[in-house]
Design an enzyme around this catalytic site. Structure first.
Site, PDB file in Angstrom:
ATOM      1  CG  ASP A  10      -2.081   0.907   0.800  1.00 16.28           C
ATOM      2  OD1 ASP A  10      -2.428   1.326   0.089  1.00 16.28           O
ATOM      3  OD2 ASP A  10      -2.873   1.143   2.034  1.00 16.28           O
ATOM      4  CG  ASN A  48      -7.607  -1.688  -5.727  1.00 12.32           C
ATOM      5  OD1 ASN A  48      -6.776  -2.371  -5.453  1.00 12.32           O
ATOM      6  ND2 ASN A  48      -8.202  -0.596  -4.937  1.00 12.32           N
TER       7      ASN A  48
END
Length: 252
Positions: free
Chosen positions: A33, A82
Site C-alpha cells: 500500500d 480497485n
C-alpha cells in the site's frame, strides 16, 4: 556513505544475524500500500510512476526472502474494488505495467495468480496465464493476487464446492452434514499453498481490506507507516523480528 547510512547498515546486520537464529515465516503475505501517496509526496508527475516503483520493488522483496529462506510470497496487486472504482487511465497504465512485468518474470520463482482474471483486460489475463504456465514447476513461489477479493474468493469456493457435489450426486443434506473447513479450503484460489504465517501492510493503514480473509485466520499481522516503494530491507527485517518475538497460539 553518510554516518546515518553506516548506522543503518550496522543495524541491518544485527537484525539479520539475530533472525538467522530464529524461525522465519514460511509464507509472507504483503499488502503493498502507498504507491500513489509515495508518488505524490515525491512530487512525481503521475501516480503511475508510483505503481512502477512499487512493481520494481517486488524484486527487492524476493531477494530478501531468498536470503532468509522464505519460499512463499503473496502480494496484493489489485482488489476487485480497485478494478471497479479506480480511475480508468490509472488502471490502464497499471495493466500495461503488469503485462510488461509478466514478460520478464523473476528467474527461479514459480508464479501463481489468485483472483478473477476475467475481470482484467484480455491481454493482461493472457500475459499472466502465460507467465504462470511458463514458470518453473518447483522452487519458491510468488503468488500475485489481482482481481482479488477475500469475500468473492469464498463465494467462488462455495460455488465450486456445490458444483462438484452436484456432479458427484451428493445431496444437500449429506453435504451439510459432512462439510468441513478442509472441504472449503480445497476450493480456494490458494488451495495448494500454505496459509500465510505473516501478513505485512505498508503505508500506515491498519486493516486487511479483504486480503486472504480465510487463510489469515491465524496469521501474525504487522503494520508499518512507510509507503511500499520506500519499504527498506531494514523495515522487512523489523517485521520478521516482530514475528519471531511472538508466541503463536493457533487458538490454544
Amino acid at each position: 556513505m553518510t554516518p546515518r547510512d553506516l548506522l543503518y547498515r550496522l543495524y541491518e546486520r544485527r537484525l539479520f544475524a539475530a533472525l538467522a537464529r530464529t524461525d522465519c515465516p514460511r509464507h509472507v503475505g504483503l499488502i503493498m500500500d502507498g504507491n500513489r501517496r509515495w508518488a505524490r509526496a515525491a512530487g512525481l508527475a503521475s501516480v503511475s510512476m508510483g505503481h512502477q516503483a512499487g512493481a520494481d520493488h517486488i524484486d527487492d522483496l524476493l531477494d530478501w526472502c531468498t536470503e532468509l529462506g522464505i519460499d512463499h510470497v503473496t502480494v496484493f496487486v489489485a482488489s476487485t474494488e480497485n478494478l471497479a472504482r479506480r480511475d480508468r487511465g490509472e488502471l490502464d497504465s497499471l495493466m500495461r505495467m503488469i503485462e510488461q512485468r509478466a514478460t520478464n518474470p523473476r528467474a527461479g520463482w514459480r508464479l501463481r495468480v489468485a483472483g478473477r482474471l476475467e475481470l482484467l483486460p484480455d491481454s493482461t489475463a493472457h500475459a499472466l496465464k502465460l507467465a504462470a504456465d511458463q514458470s518453473p514447476e518447483t522452487g519458491p513461489c510468488l503468488t500475485i493476487a489481482i482481481g482479488y477479493g477475500g469475500r468473492q474468493e469464498l463465494v467462488d469456493a462455495f460455488r465450486s464446492l456445490l458444483t462438484d457435489a452436484a456432479a458427484a450426486g451428493t445431496g444437500m443434506d449429506e453435504l451439510a452434514a459432512t462439510l468441513s473447513a478442509d472441504d472449503i479450503a480445497a476450493h480456494l484460489y490458494t488451495a495448494d499453498l500454505p496459509d500465510p504465517d505473516l501478513v505485512i501492510r505498508t503505508s500506515g493503514e491498519r486493516r486487511l481490506s479483504g486480503f486472504l480473509l480465510w487463510q489469515s485466520a491465524y496469521s501474525e499481522l504487522y503494520f508499518c507507516d512507510v509507503y511500499w516503494p520506500a519499504f527498506r530491507r531494514v523495515d522487512f527485517l523489523r517485521a520478521l523480528r516482530s514475528y519471531a518475538e511472538r508466541q503463536r497460539r493457533f487458538g490454544a
